[in-house]
Motif scaffolding. Structure first.
Motif, PDB file in Angstrom:
ATOM      1  N   THR A 298       0.831  -1.008   0.030  1.00  0.00           N
ATOM      2  CA  THR A 298      -0.018   0.035   0.064  1.00  0.00           C
ATOM      3  C   THR A 298       1.088   1.260   0.073  1.00  0.00           C
ATOM      4  OG1 THR A 298      -1.693  -1.098   1.309  1.00  0.00           O
ATOM      5  CG2 THR A 298      -1.887   1.138   1.115  1.00  0.00           C
TER       6      THR A 298
ATOM      7  N   GLU B  59       1.752   4.009  -3.323  1.00  0.00           N
ATOM      8  CA  GLU B  59       1.579   5.571  -2.957  1.00  0.00           C
ATOM      9  C   GLU B  59       3.032   6.101  -3.437  1.00  0.00           C
ATOM     10  OE1 GLU B  59      -0.807   7.514  -2.975  1.00  0.00           O
ATOM     11  OE2 GLU B  59      -2.529   5.589  -3.049  1.00  0.00           O
TER      12      GLU B  59
ATOM     13  N   ASP C 225       3.589   6.628  -6.887  1.00  0.00           N
ATOM     14  CA  ASP C 225       2.555   7.219  -7.698  1.00  0.00           C
ATOM     15  C   ASP C 225       1.736   6.375  -8.678  1.00  0.00           C
ATOM     16  OD1 ASP C 225       2.792   9.891  -6.506  1.00  0.00           O
ATOM     17  OD2 ASP C 225       4.269  10.584  -7.657  1.00  0.00           O
TER      18      ASP C 225
ATOM     19  N   ALA D 230      -0.514   4.542  -7.478  1.00  0.00           N
ATOM     20  CA  ALA D 230      -2.276   4.508  -7.179  1.00  0.00           C
ATOM     21  C   ALA D 230      -2.879   5.706  -7.269  1.00  0.00           C
ATOM     22  CB  ALA D 230      -2.374   3.792  -5.703  1.00  0.00           C
ATOM     23  N   LEU D 231      -1.823   6.869  -7.372  1.00  0.00           N
ATOM     24  CA  LEU D 231      -2.258   8.134  -7.432  1.00  0.00           C
ATOM     25  C   LEU D 231      -3.349   8.832  -6.372  1.00  0.00           C
ATOM     26  CD1 LEU D 231      -3.184   8.276 -11.441  1.00  0.00           C
ATOM     27  CD2 LEU D 231      -1.090   9.133 -10.212  1.00  0.00           C
ATOM     28  N   GLY D 232      -2.923   8.596  -5.240  1.00  0.00           N
ATOM     29  CA  GLY D 232      -3.596   9.014  -4.034  1.00  0.00           C
ATOM     30  C   GLY D 232      -4.549   8.197  -3.511  1.00  0.00           C
ATOM     31  N   THR D 233      -5.179   7.046  -4.422  1.00  0.00           N
ATOM     32  CA  THR D 233      -6.545   6.354  -3.895  1.00  0.00           C
ATOM     33  C   THR D 233      -6.211   5.546  -2.454  1.00  0.00           C
ATOM     34  OG1 THR D 233      -5.819   4.753  -5.526  1.00  0.00           O
ATOM     35  CG2 THR D 233      -7.323   6.421  -6.279  1.00  0.00           C
ATOM     36  N   LEU D 234      -4.870   5.207  -2.317  1.00  0.00           N
ATOM     37  CA  LEU D 234      -4.835   4.295  -0.982  1.00  0.00           C
ATOM     38  C   LEU D 234      -4.578   5.090   0.033  1.00  0.00           C
ATOM     39  CD1 LEU D 234      -2.904   1.283  -2.906  1.00  0.00           C
ATOM     40  CD2 LEU D 234      -5.031   1.565  -2.292  1.00  0.00           C
ATOM     41  N   GLU D 235      -4.551   6.361   0.091  1.00  0.00           N
ATOM     42  CA  GLU D 235      -4.046   7.152   1.077  1.00  0.00           C
ATOM     43  C   GLU D 235      -5.116   6.911   2.331  1.00  0.00           C
ATOM     44  OE1 GLU D 235      -2.778  11.594   2.432  1.00  0.00           O
ATOM     45  OE2 GLU D 235      -2.295  11.021   0.256  1.00  0.00           O
ATOM     46  N   PRO D 236      -6.473   6.964   2.143  1.00  0.00           N
ATOM     47  CA  PRO D 236      -7.411   6.767   3.039  1.00  0.00           C
ATOM     48  C   PRO D 236      -7.104   5.209   3.936  1.00  0.00           C
ATOM     49  CG  PRO D 236      -8.262   7.633   1.314  1.00  0.00           C
ATOM     50  CD  PRO D 236      -7.108   7.100   0.908  1.00  0.00           C
ATOM     51  N   TYR D 237      -6.302   4.495   3.388  1.00  0.00           N
ATOM     52  CA  TYR D 237      -6.264   2.967   3.812  1.00  0.00           C
ATOM     53  C   TYR D 237      -4.993   3.107   4.516  1.00  0.00           C
ATOM     54  CZ  TYR D 237     -10.275   2.524   0.810  1.00  0.00           C
ATOM     55  OH  TYR D 237     -11.675   2.403   0.250  1.00  0.00           O
ATOM     56  N   TYR D 238      -4.343   4.036   4.651  1.00  0.00           N
ATOM     57  CA  TYR D 238      -2.800   4.029   5.316  1.00  0.00           C
ATOM     58  C   TYR D 238      -3.133   3.279   6.857  1.00  0.00           C
ATOM     59  CZ  TYR D 238      -0.178   6.407   2.125  1.00  0.00           C
ATOM     60  OH  TYR D 238       0.782   6.655   0.864  1.00  0.00           O
TER      61      TYR D 238
END
Length: 161
Positions: free
Chosen positions: A113, A117, A120, A122-130
């Motif tokens: 994950t 990120e 780049d 995933a282009l920020g789509t995985l950041e909420p799942y950190y």
């Protein structure tokens, strides 16, 4: 005496695994409460302190002088008891290897994950799942640190070389 050694190794590995997992989980408050530094700083301090307490507990519970011969000398066991230890080692080995593979997979998924990120992809789509990734890494570390020493101690007693 062999059972006591296994119990001690179990207790030490539990404390070490909890300590490392708490240290990894101490990044979680920053990821969740980015807007409020007072909250995440306090929670990080508490979690790191608890992790250090676990390390100290592991060091205190180590009675190294009592079980040093297990690591250095060949031990003399009754043949029936040695056979029982070897059969228990074989059954525990398959279970612990499955747990170690699962732990490694959790660490790989959590690390992937962050790697996606960072590159780049995933282009920020995985950041909420950190936070979920951090929990996966912490659980994987707990599983590995808990099982590797236990498998090693069972192997040491069963092989008795």
């Amino acid at each position: 005496m062999a059972e006591g050694y296994l119990i001690q190794e179990q207790k030490i590995s539990k404390y070490l695994a909890l300590g490392f997992s708490l240290l990894v989980l101490s990044t979680m408050p920053y990821l969740v409460f980015k807007q409020d530094p007072a909250i995440y700083t306090f929670l990080i301090i508490v979690m790191v302190t608890l992790g250090m307490v676990m390390f100290v507990s592991a060091a205190i519970s180590t009675d190294g002088s009592k079980y040093k011969p297990f690591r250095k000398e060949v031990l003399m066991f009754d043949q029936n008891y040695l056979r029982e230890l070897k059969s228990r080692y074989e059954s525990v080995k398959s279970k612990y290897i499955a747990v170690m593979v699962a732990g490694f997979c959790f660490i790989a998924i959590g690390g992937l994950t962050f790697a996606l990120e960072k590159k780049d992809i995933a282009l920020g789509t995985l950041e909420p799942y950190y936070p979920v990734a951090v929990v996966l890494i912490a659980v994987g570390i707990y599983m590995l640190i808990r099982t590797i020493p236990l498998l090693d101690s069972h192997r040491l007693i069963a092989k008795n070389e």
